[in-house]
Design an enzyme around this catalytic site. Structure first.
Site, PDB file in Angstrom:
ATOM      1  N   LYS A  54      58.748 -25.571  16.484  1.00 44.75           N
ATOM      2  CA  LYS A  54      60.110 -26.107  16.636  1.00 44.75           C
ATOM      3  C   LYS A  54      60.063 -27.527  17.206  1.00 44.75           C
ATOM      4  O   LYS A  54      59.013 -27.972  17.688  1.00 44.75           O
ATOM      5  CB  LYS A  54      60.921 -25.191  17.553  1.00 44.75           C
ATOM      6  CG  LYS A  54      60.398 -25.137  18.982  1.00 44.75           C
ATOM      7  CD  LYS A  54      61.031 -24.002  19.765  1.00 44.75           C
ATOM      8  CE  LYS A  54      60.458 -23.944  21.168  1.00 44.75           C
ATOM      9  NZ  LYS A  54      60.865 -22.725  21.874  1.00 44.75           N
ATOM     10  N   TYR A  92      64.760 -54.417  35.600  1.00 48.85           N
ATOM     11  CA  TYR A  92      66.155 -54.098  35.952  1.00 48.85           C
ATOM     12  C   TYR A  92      66.235 -53.517  37.350  1.00 48.85           C
ATOM     13  O   TYR A  92      65.383 -52.738  37.764  1.00 48.85           O
ATOM     14  CB  TYR A  92      66.715 -53.059  34.988  1.00 48.85           C
ATOM     15  CG  TYR A  92      66.972 -53.580  33.599  1.00 48.85           C
ATOM     16  CD1 TYR A  92      67.949 -54.553  33.367  1.00 48.85           C
ATOM     17  CD2 TYR A  92      66.249 -53.096  32.518  1.00 48.85           C
ATOM     18  CE1 TYR A  92      68.192 -55.025  32.081  1.00 48.85           C
ATOM     19  CE2 TYR A  92      66.488 -53.550  31.231  1.00 48.85           C
ATOM     20  CZ  TYR A  92      67.463 -54.516  31.023  1.00 48.85           C
ATOM     21  OH  TYR A  92      67.700 -54.971  29.768  1.00 48.85           O
TER      22      TYR A  92
HETATM   23  C1  LIG Z   1      59.691 -22.010  22.229  1.00 44.79           C
HETATM   24  C2  LIG Z   1      59.577 -20.572  22.069  1.00 44.79           C
HETATM   25  C3  LIG Z   1      58.322 -19.953  22.116  1.00 44.79           C
HETATM   26  C4  LIG Z   1      57.036 -20.707  22.451  1.00 44.79           C
HETATM   27  O1  LIG Z   1      57.043 -21.044  23.819  1.00 44.79           O
HETATM   28  P1  LIG Z   1      55.756 -21.733  24.516  1.00 44.79           P
HETATM   29  O2  LIG Z   1      56.071 -21.696  25.958  1.00 44.79           O
HETATM   30  O3  LIG Z   1      55.709 -23.137  24.003  1.00 44.79           O
HETATM   31  O4  LIG Z   1      54.577 -20.962  24.126  1.00 44.79           O
HETATM   32  C5  LIG Z   1      58.263 -18.605  21.850  1.00 44.79           C
HETATM   33  N1  LIG Z   1      59.374 -17.895  21.580  1.00 44.79           N
HETATM   34  C6  LIG Z   1      60.607 -18.448  21.547  1.00 44.79           C
HETATM   35  C7  LIG Z   1      61.795 -17.615  21.241  1.00 44.79           C
HETATM   36  C8  LIG Z   1      60.744 -19.805  21.789  1.00 44.79           C
HETATM   37  O5  LIG Z   1      61.961 -20.360  21.763  1.00 44.79           O
END
Ligand SMILES: *Cc1c(COP(=O)(O)O)cnc(C)c1O
Length: 400
Positions: free
Chosen positions: A57, A283
Site C-alpha cells: 500500500k 526561515y
Molecule cells: C499496513 C497493514 C499491514 C502491514 O503492516 P506492517 O506494520 O507494515 O507490517 C498489515 N495489515 C493491514 C490491514 C495493514 O493495513
C-alpha cells in the site's frame, strides 16, 4: 535551424537520466526487497507454513508500487495487498497478475474496479456486504472477498462482539464468496500493551462464532510485521508483512530475521558558505551560531519528504561524516553544518542510507522525530525520482 549538409546530424538527446537532472533521488534495491521477502518466508516456514500476503500500500511504502510489486511477485508472493481500489488498479495497469487484497473500506462509486480488475475486496460492514453483493448480482457473478473482524482497533471491521447480528447480513448473500476472515492489531509493536493478547483471543473466539454460523473461510490471517515476529500464534494461514519487506523492523520488537534496507536517498551539496558568530540560516532566523561556521546547502526539503522536525535534530552524511541539519527545513532545501569538513559543491550527501561505513536508517530518523519508520518511508516526495537496482526489468519510475 536547418542542419547544414556538411555537419553530421546530431544524435537524438539521450533519454533524460532523471538522477542526473535532479541531484536528489532515491534508489530502491529490488534484490533487497526479494531477499527480505525470502527472509520472512524462512521465518514462518514450518509444518504449516502460512502464505505471505505482501503489503504494497501507499506506493509500496514510498518505494514505488509497480516495480516493488513485480519483484515480490517474482519472489513468489501468493498475494499482494494495498489500501484501496485505485492503488490496486495501478498495480493491475502495471501488469501485476497476483491476487490483490484491498484492505480499505469500499466506497459506492468505485466498486467497478473490483470486477473489471479482478480484485479481492475486504467486506468490513453490512453496508459493504450489501453494496458488493448487489454489484455482483448486476453482473451475474460471485465475488471472492475477505471478511474483516474488528477485535479492538475500532477502525474498520465487524465488531467481534456483534457477529451474531451483523453476520445475518452476510449469510444471506450467495454472491459473496468468503475466502478469508482477518483482523488487525493495534499494539503489536508494543510488548507492554495488554490489548494485543486481548485482540488475539477475540479473533480466536470470533472464528469459532463464525464457524458456528456456518462461515468457515479457508484462510484466516492477522499478523502484520510486528505480530509475526512476536508471536507465532498470530500466523494462522497467512501473514501480512509490510515494513519487513522494506528492510525495517518495527520499533519495540526484537530483530530476529536478517533484513536489508531497500531504499536510500541521496543528494549533492549545491553551495557552501561561511557564517559569522551570531548569524542564523533559514526561515525564522533561529539558533544563531556561537562560533564561525561553514554551512552547505542541500537541495532537498519538505517537498521531497524531509520532515520539518529535522531542524536542529536530524543529520545527514557528507564526506563520510555526520553533519547536523541547522536552521529550518525549507520547501526545497536544508542547510547542514559542515564546519571543518572540507566540503565542496558537488559532494554527495546521504539522507537515508550508507556512506563510508556510516549509516542513517529510516528507523533512526523516525526515532529522532518521534514517529514510526512507516511514516518516514511513505513521505518520500512525489518529485523524488526512484531508480531501481536489481530488477529483472530495471524500470525507472519518474515522478511528474
Ligand atoms: C499496513 C497493514 C499491514 C502491514 O503492516 P506492517 O506494520 O507494515 O507490517 C498489515 N495489515 C493491514 C490491514 C495493514 O493495513
Amino acid at each position: 535551424m536547418p542542419t547544414s549538409p556538411d555537419r553530421p546530424v546530431p544524435d537524438p538527446p539521450p533519454a533524460p537520466d532523471a538522477a542526473a537532472v535532479r541531484p536528489t533521488f532515491a534508489r530502491v534495491d529490488l534484490d533487497a526487497v526479494r531477499a527480505n521477502y525470502a527472509a520472512v518466508v524462512r521465518h514462518v516456514s514450518g509444518p504449516r507454513t502460512p502464505l505471505v500476503i505482501a503489503v504494497v500500500k501507499a506506493n509500496a511504502y514510498g518505494h514505488g508500487a509497480v516495480p516493488v510489486a513485480r519483484a515480490l511477485e517474482q519472489a513468489g508472493a501468493a498475494m499482494l495487498a494495498c489500501a484501496d481500489i485505485e492503488e490496486a488498479v495501478t498495480l493491475r495497469d502495471g501488469g501485476i497478475r497476483a491476487p490483490i487484497l484491498v484492505f480499505g473500506a469500499l466506497g459506492i462509486s468505485d466498486l467497478d474496479g473490483v470486477f473489471t480488475h479482478g480484485l479481492t475486496p475486504t467486506v468490513s460492514s453490512p453496508f459493504a456486504a450489501r453494496a458488493l453483493s448487489d454489484a455482483a448480482a448486476r453482473r451475474g457473478v460471485t465475488v471472492t472477498c475477505h471478511l474483516k473482524i474488528d477485535t479492538g482497533m475500532n477502525r474498520l471491521g465487524f465488531r467481534f462482539d456483534n457477529l451474531d447480528r451483523t453476520m445475518q447480513d452476510v449469510l444471506g448473500r450467495p454472491r459473496l464468496e468468503i475466502a478469508a476472515a482477518y483482523t488487525h492489531f493495534a499494539t503489536a509493536d508494543d510488548p507492554a500493551h495488554p490489548l494485543f493478547e486481548r485482540q488475539r483471543e477475540r479473533f480466536y473466539e470470533s472464528l469459532s462464532r463464525l464457524a458456528a454460523m456456518g462461515i468457515r473461510p479457508p484462510l484466516r490471517h492477522a499478523a502484520n510485521s510486528a505480530a509475526l515476529l512476536r508471536d507465532r500464534n498470530t500466523w494462522y494461514d497467512a501473514v501480512r508483512p509490510g515494513l519487513l519487506l522494506y528492510g525495517l523492523v518495527p520499533p519495540g520488537v526484537a530483530a530476529s530475521i536478517p533484513l536489508a534496507a531497500a531504499m536510500t536517498m541521496r543528494s549533492r551539496v549545491v553551495a557552501v558558505k561561511g557564517m559569522r558568530v551570531g548569524e542564523t540560516t533559514g526561515y525564522g532566523a533561529r539558533a544563531p551560531v556561537d562560533r564561525p561556521a561553514t554551512i552547505a546547502v542541500v537541495p532537498a526539503g519538505y517537498a521531497d519528504g524531509l520532515d520539518v522536525r529535522m531542524a536542529g535534530r536530524g543529520s545527514v552524511l557528507v564526506r563520510g561524516r555526520r553533519a547536523p541539519v541547522v536552521g529550518a527545513v525549507s520547501m526545497d532545501s536544508i542547510t547542514i553544518d559542515v564546519t571543518g569538513l572540507d566540503v565542496t559543491p558537488g559532494d554527495e550527501v546521504v539522507l537515508v542510507g550508507e556512506q563510508s561505513g556510516r549509516r542513517i536508517g529510516a528507523g533512526e530518523i523516525a526515532a529522532e522525530l518521534g514517529t514510526v519508520p512507516h511514516e518516514v518511508l511513505c513521505r518520500t516526495g512525489s518529485r523524488i525520482v526512484r531508480t531501481y537496482a536489481g530488477g529483472a526489468d530495471p524500470a525507472r519510475e519518474s515522478a511528474p
